[in-house]
Design a protein around this motif. Structure first.
Motif, short mmCIF file in Angstrom:
data_model
loop_
_atom_site.label_atom_id
_atom_site.label_comp_id
_atom_site.label_asym_id
_atom_site.label_seq_id
_atom_site.Cartn_x
_atom_site.Cartn_y
_atom_site.Cartn_z
N VAL A 86 -26.29 93.90 77.86
CA VAL A 86 -25.06 93.14 77.65
C VAL A 86 -24.11 93.29 78.83
O VAL A 86 -23.58 92.30 79.35
CB VAL A 86 -24.36 93.59 76.34
N GLU A 90 -22.59 90.41 81.08
CA GLU A 90 -21.20 90.04 80.82
C GLU A 90 -20.24 90.31 81.98
O GLU A 90 -19.21 89.65 82.09
CB GLU A 90 -20.69 90.77 79.58
N MET A 91 -20.53 91.29 82.83
CA MET A 91 -19.58 91.66 83.88
C MET A 91 -20.32 91.85 85.20
O MET A 91 -21.39 92.47 85.22
CB MET A 91 -18.84 92.94 83.50
N GLN A 103 -15.92 97.76 79.82
CA GLN A 103 -16.78 96.71 79.27
C GLN A 103 -17.85 97.30 78.35
O GLN A 103 -18.16 96.72 77.30
CB GLN A 103 -17.45 95.93 80.40
N ALA A 107 -18.18 96.22 74.53
CA ALA A 107 -19.42 95.65 74.00
C ALA A 107 -19.98 96.50 72.87
O ALA A 107 -20.49 95.96 71.87
CB ALA A 107 -20.44 95.53 75.13
N ILE A 132 -24.56 83.50 73.70
CA ILE A 132 -23.18 83.89 73.99
C ILE A 132 -22.18 83.18 73.08
O ILE A 132 -21.09 83.70 72.82
CB ILE A 132 -22.85 83.61 75.47
N GLN A 136 -23.15 88.11 72.10
CA GLN A 136 -22.82 88.50 73.46
C GLN A 136 -23.92 88.05 74.41
O GLN A 136 -25.06 87.85 74.00
CB GLN A 136 -22.67 90.03 73.56
N ALA A 137 -23.57 87.90 75.69
CA ALA A 137 -24.57 87.55 76.69
C ALA A 137 -25.58 88.68 76.81
O ALA A 137 -25.31 89.83 76.44
CB ALA A 137 -23.91 87.27 78.02
N TYR A 138 -26.75 88.38 77.34
CA TYR A 138 -27.87 89.32 77.37
C TYR A 138 -28.71 89.03 78.60
O TYR A 138 -29.02 87.87 78.90
CB TYR A 138 -28.68 89.13 76.09
N SER A 184 -12.98 86.13 80.40
CA SER A 184 -13.10 86.32 81.84
C SER A 184 -11.77 86.57 82.55
O SER A 184 -11.58 87.64 83.13
CB SER A 184 -13.78 85.09 82.47
N GLN A 311 -11.61 90.44 81.63
CA GLN A 311 -12.53 91.20 82.47
C GLN A 311 -12.00 91.34 83.91
O GLN A 311 -12.06 92.42 84.49
CB GLN A 311 -13.90 90.54 82.46
#
Length: 343
Positions: A86, A90-91, A103, A107, A132, A136-138, A184, A311
């Motif tokens: 994640v 994500e970052m 982060q 998460a 997402i 969450q993004a992956y 973001s 972020q």
């Protein structure tokens, strides 16, 4: 002497058997490493540390997260393995270490919150998914390595440390993991949850956010041809009157706490700024709008829904010397940071 040699040989064989047989049965002696344990980790392998003592029974390494994968399967990962994927997605791994730690905790907390509220109808057999727009993004280690190129080993280990250094830590409100939403970049301030989703949440209030011109695409412009704007908008808001000059369509802008658009009247119909963001694929609802005979033009600042941790704001705070704990208690009002324990 000759008559004693067979006896001595037999005794020697028995002695060797006594000492060697247990070693053969038990494997290599303690402290001796084989080649597979001393070779460098492959780039795609996660160098994840074991849970620390402070995490108690609920450390990252002792908790499984079931993840619904795009191909329809469900993978069971430890929390540490899942968080690596994640954070990598994500970052940017080039961010400051304290921002990456923030982060990781965000998460982790978001995952715990989602697991605590029960079954998700989008993936009833899994705790989380890789979409997402839902969770969450992956990013898999293999895809991360391909994206990062020569920096893959360095950045992979940097993210692993951000996860392991915060092992078991969560953002808590009244002792429970919060809905730790993040985005973001903000336009000077984050938004109160009520401004975006209509519900007030005590720890999701508007606070200052220090990012600015260092953010890529911080300012963007979207010009929508007049005819396209009319056709798209009227499908969603058929009662709007867009018969006059485009310059007259937009009236009575009500700003958000960050200076964006809370609501605006378009052709006599009151519309949320977030709705316009969705309709015309704007990076945020922090925009100004102008119109003429050719186009409706949105001038946008920032990226994301604007609620919770920014972020890029977290990275700016880290550059200024803030710790990951200071970052999180700034963006989430009235929270504490502490270990969570699996029930």
């Amino acid at each position: 002497m000759r008559t004693l040699r067979p006896v001595a040989a037999t005794a020697l064989l028995l002695l060797l058997a006594v000492f060697l047989l247990p070693m053969l049965l038990l494997g290599r002696p303690a402290g001796e490493e084989g080649p597979e344990e001393t070779e460098p980790l492959p780039t795609a392998t996660l160098p994840i540390r074991k849970p620390t003592a402070q995490s108690g029974a609920g450390g990252d390494g002792s908790t499984l997260v079931r993840v619904a994968m795009p191909e329809g399967t469900v993978s069971s990962l430890t929390m540490a393995e899942y968080l690596w994927r994640v954070v990598a997605a994500e970052m940017p791994a080039s961010f400051e270490t304290e921002a990456l730690r923030a982060q990781a905790v965000t998460a982790r907390t978001y995952t715990l919150y989602q697991m605590s509220i029960g079954q998700n109808p989008n993936h009833p057999d899994a705790d989380m998914c890789t979409d997402i727009s839902c969770c969450q993004a992956y990013l898999s280690p293999e895809d991360a390595a391909a994206n990062w190129g020569d920096q893959a080993q360095i950045w992979g280990e940097k993210i692993a440390r951000a996860v392991s250094d915060t092992d078991g830590q969560a953002i808590l409100y009244e002792g429970q993991p919060i809905d730790a939403v993040f985005f973001s970049s903000a336009a000077g301030r984050t938004l109160d949850s009520v401004e975006v989703w209509g519900g007030s949440v005590p720890y999701l209030t508007s606070v200052e956010s220090p990012e600015g011109e260092e953010v890529p695409n911080y300012h963007t412009t979207v010009a929508v041809p007049v005819d396209e704007f009319k056709s798209v908008f009227l499908v969603r808001y058929p009662d709007a009157d867009l018969s006059g000059a485009p310059e007259t369509w937009f009236q009575n802008v009500i700003p958000t706490s960050s200076g964006g658009v809370d609501t605006v009247e378009v052709g006599g119909v009151t519309v949320k700024g977030t709705a316009l963001r969705t309709l015309f694929d704007l990076r945020s609802a922090n925009f100004s709008v102008t119109a003429d005979s050719e186009a409706v033009t949105f001038s946008v600042t920032g990226y994301g829904h604007g609620v919770g941790m920014s972020q890029y704001g977290a990275n700016a705070m880290a550059k200024a010397g803030s710790s990951w704990r200071e970052i999180l208690t700034h963006y989430y009002t009235g929270v504490t940071i502490g270990p969570w324990k699996q029930e």
